[in-house]
Design a protein around this motif. Structure first.
Motif, PDB file in Angstrom:
ATOM      1  N   GLY B  83       0.826  -1.199   0.000  1.00 23.13           N
ATOM      2  CA  GLY B  83       0.000   0.000   0.000  1.00 23.13           C
ATOM      3  C   GLY B  83       0.865   1.256   0.000  1.00 23.13           C
ATOM      4  O   GLY B  83       2.078   1.173  -0.027  1.00 23.13           O
ATOM      5  N   ARG B  84       0.188   2.402   0.047  1.00 23.51           N
ATOM      6  CA  ARG B  84       0.968   3.649   0.016  1.00 23.51           C
ATOM      7  C   ARG B  84       1.810   3.801   1.275  1.00 23.51           C
ATOM      8  O   ARG B  84       2.856   4.423   1.275  1.00 23.51           O
ATOM      9  CB  ARG B  84       0.022   4.839  -0.131  1.00 23.51           C
ATOM     10  N   TYR B 111      -8.144  -2.489  10.986  1.00 28.81           N
ATOM     11  CA  TYR B 111      -8.086  -2.329   9.533  1.00 28.81           C
ATOM     12  C   TYR B 111      -8.563  -3.560   8.780  1.00 28.81           C
ATOM     13  O   TYR B 111      -8.556  -3.596   7.554  1.00 28.81           O
ATOM     14  CB  TYR B 111      -6.655  -1.971   9.103  1.00 28.81           C
ATOM     15  N   THR B 119      -4.772  -2.865   2.961  1.00 27.94           N
ATOM     16  CA  THR B 119      -6.191  -2.493   3.038  1.00 27.94           C
ATOM     17  C   THR B 119      -6.766  -2.323   1.632  1.00 27.94           C
ATOM     18  O   THR B 119      -6.033  -2.071   0.680  1.00 27.94           O
ATOM     19  CB  THR B 119      -6.393  -1.160   3.798  1.00 27.94           C
ATOM     20  N   GLU B 120      -8.088  -2.441   1.535  1.00 22.57           N
ATOM     21  CA  GLU B 120      -8.715  -2.408   0.208  1.00 22.57           C
ATOM     22  C   GLU B 120      -8.496  -1.088  -0.513  1.00 22.57           C
ATOM     23  O   GLU B 120      -8.377  -1.049  -1.736  1.00 22.57           O
ATOM     24  CB  GLU B 120     -10.213  -2.702   0.325  1.00 22.57           C
ATOM     25  N   ASP B 121      -8.452  -0.004   0.256  1.00 20.98           N
ATOM     26  CA  ASP B 121      -8.242   1.284  -0.412  1.00 20.98           C
ATOM     27  C   ASP B 121      -6.768   1.530  -0.708  1.00 20.98           C
ATOM     28  O   ASP B 121      -6.387   2.630  -1.099  1.00 20.98           O
ATOM     29  CB  ASP B 121      -8.818   2.424   0.436  1.00 20.98           C
ATOM     30  N   ASP B 122      -5.920   0.490  -0.496  1.00 18.34           N
ATOM     31  CA  ASP B 122      -4.526   0.584  -0.899  1.00 18.34           C
ATOM     32  C   ASP B 122      -3.723   1.548  -0.037  1.00 18.34           C
ATOM     33  O   ASP B 122      -2.643   1.962  -0.417  1.00 18.34           O
ATOM     34  CB  ASP B 122      -4.466   1.081  -2.357  1.00 18.34           C
ATOM     35  N   ARG B 123      -4.290   1.913   1.102  1.00 22.63           N
ATOM     36  CA  ARG B 123      -3.640   2.947   1.878  1.00 22.63           C
ATOM     37  C   ARG B 123      -2.543   2.394   2.781  1.00 22.63           C
ATOM     38  O   ARG B 123      -1.496   2.988   2.955  1.00 22.63           O
ATOM     39  CB  ARG B 123      -4.683   3.676   2.726  1.00 22.63           C
TER      40      ARG B 123
END
Lengths: 536, 164
Positions: B83-84, B111, B119-123
């Motif tokens: 993720g980011r 999370y 995480t799904e939002d790639d965060r």
């Protein structure tokens, strides 16, 4: 270059700094950096500015007391840590007061007394420069006498002379095994081969151990010097340092040190204008505990999966790419320069009958002073934990100390008076290992600790041999059921049998020692296992 | 007699491949430079995808199975993108004694991801490491390369929430 040239060079470097008589030393090792030492360093540099040319701010290596970081020492140029005014938990806001105190009374609110046992009871050989010299400065190392042991070995001693000093010193491998270093070196030296290798094992995978990290971050040239002396003694011209990629700062400082030593002609071709040449290269680990095992480590350098192979043949006969190879740990190499400098007999006068010299220990867990200490072999565990370590915080009672990482075991309170050396710890069913000590108070559950280590060994097993691969898995599942109070007495018996089988039949040290944490906790805390048995 | 093999074309015109090529060239395209090369791919791209494994295999003249075997053997190599932000919880013994296990559990809960997942939002990626050698700071956490110590789960989550 001969010894006189090097002495002149050291003198020149010292003269260049002659105008500086006070130093503000900021610990920039990993632990203090994590607590914010870099902003402190910057603030001190900004605050001091050009106001006092006789004083300079210097980034140094580990001062030992990690729990009090960031640490800053104000000292005369020649003073050691004990002779300096030490400040703890320093923030950037304190820079003004510290700079103001350089010529005046110290800042009392930040003081960390250096006459406390933590500092006063140590004896430093390996860490003699740590916290005093700038690890990135080649000149700094030469100015304190660095590389003189190498030049002396090359110009005044034959390889056999070096081997004799190392053998006389009684130094034993600091990576954990405790194999006599002189014997290992002599074996490799005797091998007829056109090509030989030296490897420095800096893959410090033991959880709870950070000695090698601190040595590399504080005094990288010292390790290179030891490796070069070893290469000369055994007849190698190529060396590798195998470092964990998890230690980026150590890698960076080592790279700088190799580059600078090479540029100054103390590594590379024709070192010190002699016929001896040595290329040193860094190889990065990639996160595998088993790569600390020497044959697995060599496989990893060859670009393979880090899986061990049966020994013999030992690396001394057939190691890297099939050639005779000398593998030693970081701390072992760091002991070499002082041995050549002061002589093997001097080293042998320190420590106990069968374990010579000092040992660096990493104190962690529930203990007041966490950090790095160096004490003579034979210091009692009680001294280390209660006096130097400052005991258990929060009024809790001591329960056990875990030594030797996943290959070691737990020592209970009734054995605290034992003198720490390779052999005494073995009689307690544990080992010195690389020197990690994790102190646990009464709130720790020993079954849980055993489960933790078994989980570690299970996930870190390379999978090559079955006893280790499936044995550790079975042991972990029983320990897990025990921890949840679901296991039966039969399973407890099975666990004990498994310990024996895995210990006796595994291929390498990882499997052979994996049962140690279970066996030692069962030996001293049997009641906790009994209490965890299920109803059935 | 060995013939000079033609080097395979770069997988894309992404400039980062030049870094990878430089690593291989420095080591003379020798097979034993595999781990160094994989490190360099991961440094440049963040993870190892199938294309890069194939490229490295043919450049170093190694079977793909061996390259895959090495890439999956070592914990540090990731075959999936991160993720980011990355939060690495140290699970060394000292950190464990001081409650790293609880931190991991709390993060998993908060999370809804397991260690090694993103995480799904790639965060955020949650990772664990075996001892980062900062035992004095136990429990130690590495957030995007910065080591932080002595955190409890609430202050850790607060820190993670601040990340954009």
């Amino acid at each position: 270059m001969n010894l006189d040239d090097l002495t002149d060079l050291a003198e020149k470097y010292r003269e260049a700094e002659a105008g500086v008589d006070r130093e503000v030393r900021v610990c920039l090792a990993a632990s203090c950096q994590s607590s914010g030492a870099v902003p402190v360093f910057d603030a001190l540099v900004a605050e001091l500015g050009d106001t006092k040319p006789s004083c300079k701010v210097k980034g140094v290596g580990c001062m030992g007391l990690c729990s009090a970081g960031p640490l800053v020492a104000v000292a005369d140029r020649e003073a050691d840590l004990q002779g300096s005014v030490l400040y703890r938990d320093v923030t950037a806001d304190d820079a003004e007061d510290i700079v103001a105190s350089i010529d005046g009374p110290p800042v009392e609110r930040l003081r960390c007394p250096t006459n406390q046992p933590f500092f006063a009871r140590q004896q430093k050989i390996v860490l003699e420069n740590a916290g005093i010299i700038d690890p990135d400065s080649f000149k700094g190392y030469v100015a304190v006498g660095g590389y003189s042991a190498l030049i002396r070995a090359l110009s005044e001693m034959t390889p056999a002379d070096v081997l004799r000093e190392v053998t006389d010193s009684g130094l034993r491998g600091r990576g954990g095994g405790g194999y006599p270093t002189g014997l290992k070196w002599s074996t490799v030296a005797k091998m007829p081969a056109t090509q030989k290798y030296v490897i420095c094992n800096a893959d410090e995978g033991d959880p709870g151990a950070f000695m090698d990290r601190a040595i590399l971050e504080s005094d990288p040239h010292r390790v290179l010097e030891g490796m070069a002396i070893a290469a000369y003694a055994i007849g190698a011209n190529k060396a590798y340092v195998y470092v964990r990629a998890e230690y980026p700062l150590a890698v960076e400082r080592l790279q700088t040190a190799i580059r600078k030593a090479k540029r100054s002609g103390l590594l590379g071709n024709k070192i010190g204008d002699t016929q001896f040449s040595l290329e040193v290269e860094i190889r990065l680990g990639a996160g595998a505990f088993v790569c600390g095992e020497e044959t697995a480590l060599m496989a990893s350098i060859e670009g393979l999966r880090g899986q061990p192979r049966p020994r013999p043949p030992y690396p001394a006969e057939a190691g890297l790419w099939g050639y005779p190879t000398l593998i030693n740990n970081v701390e072992t190499f760091a002991n070499i320069a002082p041995i050549v400098r002061e002589g093997g007999d001097w080293f042998a006068s320190i420590g106990t009958e069968r374990s010579k010299g000092t040992k660096v220990f990493a104190l962690a867990g529930t203990i007041t002073n966490t950090g790095l200490i160096e004490v003579p072999m034979g210091t009692s565990l009680r001294d280390i934990i209660e006096v130097i370590g400052g005991g258990i915080p929060g009024g809790k009672a001591f329960k056990a100390v875990q030594t030797g990482g996943p290959s070691g075991g737990c020592i209970p309170a009734q054995h605290l008076d034992i003198a720490v050396d390779y052999d005494s710890l073995k009689t307690l069913g544990t080992m010195m290992g690389s020197g990690g000590m994790i102190v646990m108070d009464e709130t720790s559950s020993m079954v849980d600790v055993a489960r933790y280590f078994m989980e570690f060994c299970m996930t870190e097993s390379c999978g090559k041999c079955i006893p280790c691969r499936t044995g550790t898995q079975q042991m972990h599942s029983i320990l897990d059921r025990l921890a949840k109070s679901q296991a039966t007495r039969a399973e407890l018996t099975l666990l004990e049998e498994l310990c024996e089988v895995v210990q006796a039949t595994s291929l390498c040290g990882l499997g052979q020692t994996a049962p140690n944490p279970v066996l030692s906790t069962m030996r001293y805390f049997r009641d906790e296992y009994e209490a965890k048995l299920g109803e059935v | 007699m060995s013939l000079q093999q033609a080097k395979p074309p770069l997988p894309s015109d992404d400039k980062r491949w030049k870094l990878v090529n430089a690593t291989m060239r420095r080591n003379g395209y020798a097979g034993h430079a595999l781990i160094e090369t994989l490190h360099s791919v991961q440094d440049a791209f963040g993870f190892l995808d199938e294309g890069s494994l194939r490229f490295v295999a043919s450049s170093l003249d190694l079977p793909l199975s061996k390259v895959y075997g090495v890439a999956t053997f070592y914990h540090l190599f990731a075959l999936k993108p991160k993720g980011r932000h990355a939060c690495v919880v140290c699970t060394g013994t000292a950190c464990y004694i001081k409650g790293a296990g609880g931190l991991v559990e709390r993060l998993q809960e908060r999370y809804d991801i397991n260690p090694g997942e993103t995480t799904e939002d790639d965060r955020l990626s949650l990772l664990t490491a075996r001892c980062v050698g900062a035992c004095g700071l136990a429990p130690a956490i590495v957030i995007d390369g910065d080591v932080l110590g002595k955190l409890d789960s609430e202050s850790l989550i607060a820190k993670l929430e601040e990340l954009t």
